[in-house]
Write an enzyme that holds these catalytic residues in place. Sequence first.
Site, PDB file in Angstrom:
ATOM      1  N   GLU A 258       0.891  -1.161   0.000  1.00 18.88           N
ATOM      2  CA  GLU A 258       0.000   0.000   0.000  1.00 18.88           C
ATOM      3  C   GLU A 258       0.925   1.206   0.000  1.00 18.88           C
ATOM      4  OE1 GLU A 258      -1.091   3.265   1.416  1.00 18.88           O
ATOM      5  OE2 GLU A 258      -1.547   2.221   3.293  1.00 18.88           O
ATOM      6  N   CYS A 297      -1.993   8.723   3.494  1.00 22.73           N
ATOM      7  CA  CYS A 297      -1.875   8.056   2.196  1.00 22.73           C
ATOM      8  C   CYS A 297      -3.137   8.229   1.357  1.00 22.73           C
ATOM      9  CB  CYS A 297      -1.563   6.576   2.388  1.00 22.73           C
ATOM     10  SG  CYS A 297      -2.745   5.707   3.442  1.00 22.73           S
TER      11      CYS A 297
END
Length: 676
Positions: A258, A297
């Site tokens: 990720e 993120c």
Amino acid sequence: MTIQQINSFAAGEWIAPGEGARNIASAVTGDIIASAGNNALDVQGMLDYARNVGGPALRALTFHDRAKMIKALALAISKNKQALYDLSFATGATQSDHMIDIDGGIGTMFVFASKGRREMPDGHVYLDGEVEQLSRHGTFMGQHICTPLQGVAVHINAFNFPVWGMLEKLAPTLLAGVPAIVKPATNSCYVTELAVKIMLDSGILPAGALQLVSGGLGDMLDRLTLQDVVSFTGSAQTALSLRSAPHILENSIRFVAEQDSLNASILGPDAAPGTPEFDLFVKEVQREMTTKAGQKCTAIRRMMVPENHVETVIEALSARLDKTQIGDPKLETTRMGALVSGGQKRDVLEKAAIIGQEAERVYGDPDNFTVDGADAEKGAFVPPMLFHCANPDSAERVHDTEAFGPVSTIMGYRDVNHAIELVNKGQGSLVASVITHDPAVAREVAMGAGAFHGRLYFNNRDSMKESTGHGSPLPHMVHGGPGRAGGGEEMGGVRGVKHYMQRTAIQGSPDILSAIGDKWVPGATETTNKAHPFTRTFHDLKIGDTLHTEPRVVTMEDIEHFAHFTGDTFYAHMDDAAAKRNPFFPGRVAHGYLLLSFAAGMFVEPNEGPVLANTGLDNLRFMKPIEAGETIKVRLTVKKKTPRNEEYGEVRWHVSLTDGEGELVAEYELLTMNAY
């Protein structure tokens, strides 16, 4: 000032920093507050301890045992979260930021604990999908199962969420039955260390289930096997370096990534100034730019708005950013704290300068801004910076450069197709949002952009009061994305647990499949007992216990009485000529629900007993109609048992109705709650 020594926890022992230790500075003051790292860690010993001690102990527990364990861990952290709050201020995070990180991590643990109890068996094998009949007569069948990997999960986490980033990986890993070695980013590892200490000191975890590396991993990744998993969160560059290592590739070691991405938000063409959607869009962008100082993120890095609204959005967003007080995160008036470190500050300014080659900065001057209660030069502070890209079609760097801080770029679009083209220029993101009240716009974006994004978040006046926000990954939903977002997938409920398990196709007889899955398969051995199954407690019932009822004749009087009593006078039950014109019926037939009612009357034991409640039925199918004068019989079989609490458990019964010739008339699964 005392410098805190951040320890690692390896093979059951706390190990202080040693050779290779690195100093950690406060994000707020710039002072050295901690030291972490030890090049002498026995990484092979840690792997062996996890595989040989932690793994067997976790696999001995059922999914429900592990779910209870995860819930207990969440409660233990929750009782000590104030200490985590107090420590986290040094990362530059505000109290609101702490709640996203710490409370969000605790909440994620609770969700996985709940899903483990509700959606997984109280056993050791997870059944993935339904049984497949592989032969004509059903004596040879297939089933997919998932069992825990017999290795270790190495979690490499980012600096921005030292608690949530660990727990959102740890919960599904432990639920799967796999031990974890956690490696937090060094800049904020002191917060992770405290969270790990809280969990270990609770005494809830079996030995070897959790270890901590504060500092570097050394050559640990070169020692992994096909039974191990690497779960990484961080930059695309670091992910590429790690996942392309020859040892990882040669051994097909699972690598879940990720990584950073250019997440975007689209202001729908219907969301004009003055609408609730316009105001919502501005609010969402401001929040995503400033929460955690933009170090998320999932933060919004690019905005696509109708060309005729660009200036209005810039004005409205600038006005909201004006109200964002930058300062010492401990102050109640502070709305945005510092970046995590001086190095991160330099990186953000460098990336902002690159974006500035193709876009004009229209808000925020890193050389001229005010910080309340702290020194802007000593701390890692930057102001929110808003850029406007006038030529997004020809631009490149605004679509491939992420300044991991409070930086976002606005660009205009001509129509929805153009907005989709722009949002997809990021080449894969964790999330894209669309603020619109027009379902047609939402569908068009879903069809055109879905393949490029791990999550699409739609919001408008109808959902805004209860929505969780563009940048909030939820444990129920997958978190990850294609392309530059890493191609990985985390959370998503049980989907996230499967990343730490092996899916295996098993083939064999119904008895073999029933034994492996602890769930009765049609065709498997049935056991009859003199005592009616409804008179037996949850624990007394066995998989495969079966009741065969006496037959019952369905009469025309039954059909007509049911029709008038319920009001269901559908022509197939009342008009013989009309029923015969229907290709499915030979003439007037019994109601399907009449047959179900008769079935219940045929197998129910009416007296008070262990059966506490009927909670529903699943997978109902009607295969053959029944005419007046025909006979039906019922077979009731214990298919599966699942404990629910300390007093009762759920019994799933397989129910089949057959006619006088033994042909299947109807089939379903009945759910009851039975006392222990």
